[in-house]
Design an enzyme around this catalytic site. Structure first.
Site, PDB file in Angstrom:
ATOM      1  N   SER A  13       0.820  -1.220   0.000  1.00  0.00           N
ATOM      2  CA  SER A  13       0.000   0.000   0.000  1.00  0.00           C
ATOM      3  C   SER A  13       0.848   1.263   0.000  1.00  0.00           C
ATOM      4  O   SER A  13       0.319   2.367   0.106  1.00  0.00           O
ATOM      5  CB  SER A  13      -0.916   0.012   1.229  1.00  0.00           C
ATOM      6  OG  SER A  13      -0.145   0.014   2.427  1.00  0.00           O
ATOM      7  N   ASN A  67      -2.542  -2.245  13.063  1.00  0.00           N
ATOM      8  CA  ASN A  67      -3.992  -2.040  12.964  1.00  0.00           C
ATOM      9  C   ASN A  67      -4.425  -0.723  13.597  1.00  0.00           C
ATOM     10  O   ASN A  67      -5.174   0.061  13.008  1.00  0.00           O
ATOM     11  CB  ASN A  67      -4.739  -3.200  13.625  1.00  0.00           C
ATOM     12  CG  ASN A  67      -4.579  -4.498  12.866  1.00  0.00           C
ATOM     13  OD1 ASN A  67      -3.939  -4.542  11.828  1.00  0.00           O
ATOM     14  ND2 ASN A  67      -5.157  -5.570  13.396  1.00  0.00           N
ATOM     15  N   THR A 110     -38.706  27.290 -12.470  1.00  0.00           N
ATOM     16  CA  THR A 110     -39.117  25.958 -12.019  1.00  0.00           C
ATOM     17  C   THR A 110     -39.333  25.139 -13.289  1.00  0.00           C
ATOM     18  O   THR A 110     -39.810  25.678 -14.301  1.00  0.00           O
ATOM     19  CB  THR A 110     -40.418  25.976 -11.185  1.00  0.00           C
ATOM     20  OG1 THR A 110     -41.489  26.477 -11.999  1.00  0.00           O
ATOM     21  CG2 THR A 110     -40.271  26.845  -9.940  1.00  0.00           C
ATOM     22  N   HIS A 111     -38.981  23.861 -13.253  1.00  0.00           N
ATOM     23  CA  HIS A 111     -39.084  22.993 -14.434  1.00  0.00           C
ATOM     24  C   HIS A 111     -38.290  23.555 -15.613  1.00  0.00           C
ATOM     25  O   HIS A 111     -38.594  23.273 -16.769  1.00  0.00           O
ATOM     26  CB  HIS A 111     -40.543  22.785 -14.850  1.00  0.00           C
ATOM     27  CG  HIS A 111     -41.426  22.304 -13.745  1.00  0.00           C
ATOM     28  ND1 HIS A 111     -41.494  20.985 -13.359  1.00  0.00           N
ATOM     29  CD2 HIS A 111     -42.265  22.981 -12.917  1.00  0.00           C
ATOM     30  CE1 HIS A 111     -42.346  20.858 -12.361  1.00  0.00           C
ATOM     31  NE2 HIS A 111     -42.827  22.060 -12.064  1.00  0.00           N
ATOM     32  N   SER A 141     -12.197  25.619 -29.466  1.00  0.00           N
ATOM     33  CA  SER A 141     -12.344  24.409 -30.280  1.00  0.00           C
ATOM     34  C   SER A 141     -11.189  24.315 -31.269  1.00  0.00           C
ATOM     35  O   SER A 141     -10.682  25.337 -31.746  1.00  0.00           O
ATOM     36  CB  SER A 141     -13.673  24.446 -31.038  1.00  0.00           C
ATOM     37  OG  SER A 141     -13.701  23.489 -32.071  1.00  0.00           O
ATOM     38  N   LYS A 171     -15.960  29.207 -30.912  1.00  0.00           N
ATOM     39  CA  LYS A 171     -16.333  28.542 -29.671  1.00  0.00           C
ATOM     40  C   LYS A 171     -15.568  29.090 -28.450  1.00  0.00           C
ATOM     41  O   LYS A 171     -14.392  29.416 -28.521  1.00  0.00           O
ATOM     42  CB  LYS A 171     -16.072  27.035 -29.758  1.00  0.00           C
ATOM     43  CG  LYS A 171     -16.925  26.295 -30.763  1.00  0.00           C
ATOM     44  CD  LYS A 171     -18.365  26.227 -30.355  1.00  0.00           C
ATOM     45  CE  LYS A 171     -18.590  25.306 -29.161  1.00  0.00           C
ATOM     46  NZ  LYS A 171     -18.178  23.921 -29.414  1.00  0.00           N
ATOM     47  N   ASN A 214     -15.656  27.508 -24.669  1.00  0.00           N
ATOM     48  CA  ASN A 214     -16.261  26.393 -23.936  1.00  0.00           C
ATOM     49  C   ASN A 214     -16.055  26.501 -22.425  1.00  0.00           C
ATOM     50  O   ASN A 214     -14.946  26.807 -21.971  1.00  0.00           O
ATOM     51  CB  ASN A 214     -15.669  25.062 -24.410  1.00  0.00           C
ATOM     52  CG  ASN A 214     -15.912  24.829 -25.894  1.00  0.00           C
ATOM     53  OD1 ASN A 214     -16.946  25.228 -26.417  1.00  0.00           O
ATOM     54  ND2 ASN A 214     -14.954  24.198 -26.565  1.00  0.00           N
ATOM     55  N   TYR A 246     -10.061  -6.088  12.285  1.00  0.00           N
ATOM     56  CA  TYR A 246      -9.427  -5.604  11.054  1.00  0.00           C
ATOM     57  C   TYR A 246      -9.408  -6.708  10.003  1.00  0.00           C
ATOM     58  O   TYR A 246      -9.186  -7.881  10.289  1.00  0.00           O
ATOM     59  CB  TYR A 246      -7.985  -5.142  11.337  1.00  0.00           C
ATOM     60  CG  TYR A 246      -7.311  -4.600  10.108  1.00  0.00           C
ATOM     61  CD1 TYR A 246      -7.533  -3.286   9.706  1.00  0.00           C
ATOM     62  CD2 TYR A 246      -6.492  -5.405   9.320  1.00  0.00           C
ATOM     63  CE1 TYR A 246      -6.936  -2.782   8.555  1.00  0.00           C
ATOM     64  CE2 TYR A 246      -5.893  -4.912   8.167  1.00  0.00           C
ATOM     65  CZ  TYR A 246      -6.121  -3.602   7.791  1.00  0.00           C
ATOM     66  OH  TYR A 246      -5.541  -3.119   6.647  1.00  0.00           O
ATOM     67  N   GLN A 299      -7.741  -1.963   3.583  1.00  0.00           N
ATOM     68  CA  GLN A 299      -6.673  -1.231   2.905  1.00  0.00           C
ATOM     69  C   GLN A 299      -7.239  -0.398   1.751  1.00  0.00           C
ATOM     70  O   GLN A 299      -6.663   0.617   1.362  1.00  0.00           O
ATOM     71  CB  GLN A 299      -5.623  -2.204   2.373  1.00  0.00           C
ATOM     72  CG  GLN A 299      -4.440  -1.536   1.684  1.00  0.00           C
ATOM     73  CD  GLN A 299      -3.318  -2.510   1.416  1.00  0.00           C
ATOM     74  OE1 GLN A 299      -2.661  -2.988   2.345  1.00  0.00           O
ATOM     75  NE2 GLN A 299      -3.103  -2.836   0.157  1.00  0.00           N
ATOM     76  N   LYS A 341      -8.191   3.838   1.852  1.00  0.00           N
ATOM     77  CA  LYS A 341      -7.369   5.012   1.619  1.00  0.00           C
ATOM     78  C   LYS A 341      -7.430   5.521   0.188  1.00  0.00           C
ATOM     79  O   LYS A 341      -7.562   6.727  -0.046  1.00  0.00           O
ATOM     80  CB  LYS A 341      -5.920   4.712   2.038  1.00  0.00           C
ATOM     81  CG  LYS A 341      -5.752   4.680   3.560  1.00  0.00           C
ATOM     82  CD  LYS A 341      -4.409   4.176   3.996  1.00  0.00           C
ATOM     83  CE  LYS A 341      -4.294   2.680   3.898  1.00  0.00           C
ATOM     84  NZ  LYS A 341      -5.269   1.963   4.757  1.00  0.00           N
TER      85      LYS A 341
END
Length: 460
Positions: free
Chosen positions: A23, A110, A155-156, A277, A283, A285, A317, A322, A325
């Protein structure tokens, strides 16, 4: 580097097993926390008489040197080590010999890793909270700058009622203030020390767990040794809080992306926070907003990983843990980089107030105010609602707005109308007249700003 557990085994570990088991690639980031935890543990061993005080002092002094050597680059972390704990202890033993081997007395990897990850995430929560506070501050500044900028509220995804740009972005400030509270809650529950739980059942040595907790700035100790080594609730809680932050950033990003489009053109992002672009020269973006929106799924995946890892493992444990993390560190790093990029994008964007005002006027979002005006004249709300709907339909047919429709047309629909209707449906007055707490009016905005600035001034 030899494994700490090698005494029981007669054969060398297969290279494939060692690589799979290791690890160090992702837990090496905890080197400082591991060393600080070891210094506190060694100090306690000396004061409790478990090892000689002179040896305790040698260990703590050498650990400080190892920490400085790693930070300066004089000591490189060995990527062939099984984990960061093995590397640090191995380096200490190399330098101090038998004295170095005494460090692991009354401790297991541990409870050691359970300590390290708490210390690491406690620090990361503070860093993330600081970034959230900075974004809230930027939103407050923008809200003050555009306190009177009229825009449609939706709304919507349909234009609904008039609000201000300030009111809209302060909704996100309110979300982020709740995010600060969640981070604070996670940190509070996380801030107990598991060291002394050992492998799972504590130790026969006369350790002073409270001394270690105090040295490391914890509020107390874990009360059950099995829970002390096997608990990862705090990782799951933090991943959940981070996921909610990403929900908020993603929703905001979606609106920024829409607002940047020619169909809305409510804001324009600074050139420094946009891209172009390769074949379309016109463009511009909103890549940062799009990436933030996309990275939200990554953080949600990290939360799902943690829940899945922990859901089926018995106490105490297990090696499955492991996997905690990589998931939680990825969530932490992703949220930090998103906040780092998102905040200056918002800070530098240009708000196109005239376009917002025009969209509000054409959206008939003052229709409710028109109906309310008729109610004030004594007409029942349902009748007022119907009359206003007829007026909206008429405006659409004639390409007009409620503000530009002649009064004669109003009177044809309902004879209660007079010239006072134009004052009632003025968009600025529609917003200013919403005096209820939490609304878009000036007084409400002042309250919202004060609450948000108070929140970011608090020490979480």
């Amino acid at each position: 580097m030899a494994q700490l557990w090698k005494g029981r085994f007669k054969k060398e570990l297969a290279e494939e097993t060692n690589d799979f088991n290791s690890s160090i690639a992702f837990d090496s980031r905890m080197f400082e926390e591991d060393i600080k935890g070891s210094i506190a543990h060694a100090t306690m061993l000396g004061t409790s008489g478990i090892i000689e005080k002179s040896e305790s002092e040698k260990i703590t002094a050498e650990l400080e040197k190892i920490l400085q050597d790693i930070k300066s680059g004089a000591l490189a972390i060995d990527r062939n080590a099984e984990d960061i704990h093995t590397f640090i202890e191995g380096e200490l033993t190399k330098r101090l010999g038998q004295t170095g081997k005494r460090l692991h007395t009354a401790r297991s990897r541990n409870d050691q890793v359970a300590l390290d990850i708490r210390l690491t995430l406690r620090k990361e929560i503070i860093a993330i909270a600081d970034k959230v506070k900075k974004l809230i501050g930027v939103l407050c500044d923008k809200a003050e700058e555009y306190a009177d900028a009229i825009m449609p509220g939706y709304t919507h995804l349909q234009r609904a009622q008039p609000i201000t740009f300030a009111h809209h972005i302060m909704a996100y400030a309110a979300m982020l203030c709740r995010d600060l509270d969640r981070l604070s809650d996670v940190k509070r529950r996380m801030n107990v020390c598991p060291l002394g739980s050992c492998a799972l059942a504590g130790t026969t040595y006369p350790t002073d767990r409270n001394q270690v907790a105090e040295l490391l700035g914890f509020d107390g100790i874990t009360l059950n040794s099995l829970d002390g080594v096997s608990d990862r609730d705090f990782c799951i809680e933090l991943a959940s809080a981070l996921s909610i932050i990403m929900v908020h950033l993603s929703r905001f990003s979606e609106e920024i992306i829409m607002w940047c489009s020619w169909e809305f053109k409510f804001v324009e992002l600074d050139d420094a926070f946009s891209t172009g672009s390769s074949i379309m020269p016109q463009k511009k973006n909103p890549d940062i907003a799009e990436l933030v929106r996309g990275k939200s799924g990554r953080v949600f995946g990290d939360l799902t990983t943690l829940l899945t890892v922990m859901k089926g493992i018995a106490l105490a444990y297990n090696k499955d843990m492991q996997e905690d993390k990589e998931a939680i560190f990825d969530a932490v790093d992703t949220v930090k980089v998103c906040l780092t990029a998102f905040t200056p994008m918002i800070e530098t964007m240009t708000v196109l107030t005239e376009n917002m005002r025009n969209a509000a006027a054409k959206g008939f979002i003052n229709a409710t105010d028109c109906a309310d005006w008729l109610v004030g004249k004594g007409l029942p709300f349902r009748d007022a609602y119907k009359a206003t709907g007829e007026l909206v339909a008429l405006c659409i047919d004639r390409n007009l707005t409620l503000e530009t429709l002649p009064i004669d047309e109003y009177k044809k629909v309902c004879d209660l109308f007079d010239d006072g209707i134009y004052d009632a449906i003025n968009l600025e007055k529609c917003v200013a007249g919403r005096l209820s707490e939490g609304g878009p009016g000036r007084e409400s905005l002042a309250v919202q700003l004060a609450a948000a600035r108070k929140k970011i001034a608090e020490n979480h």
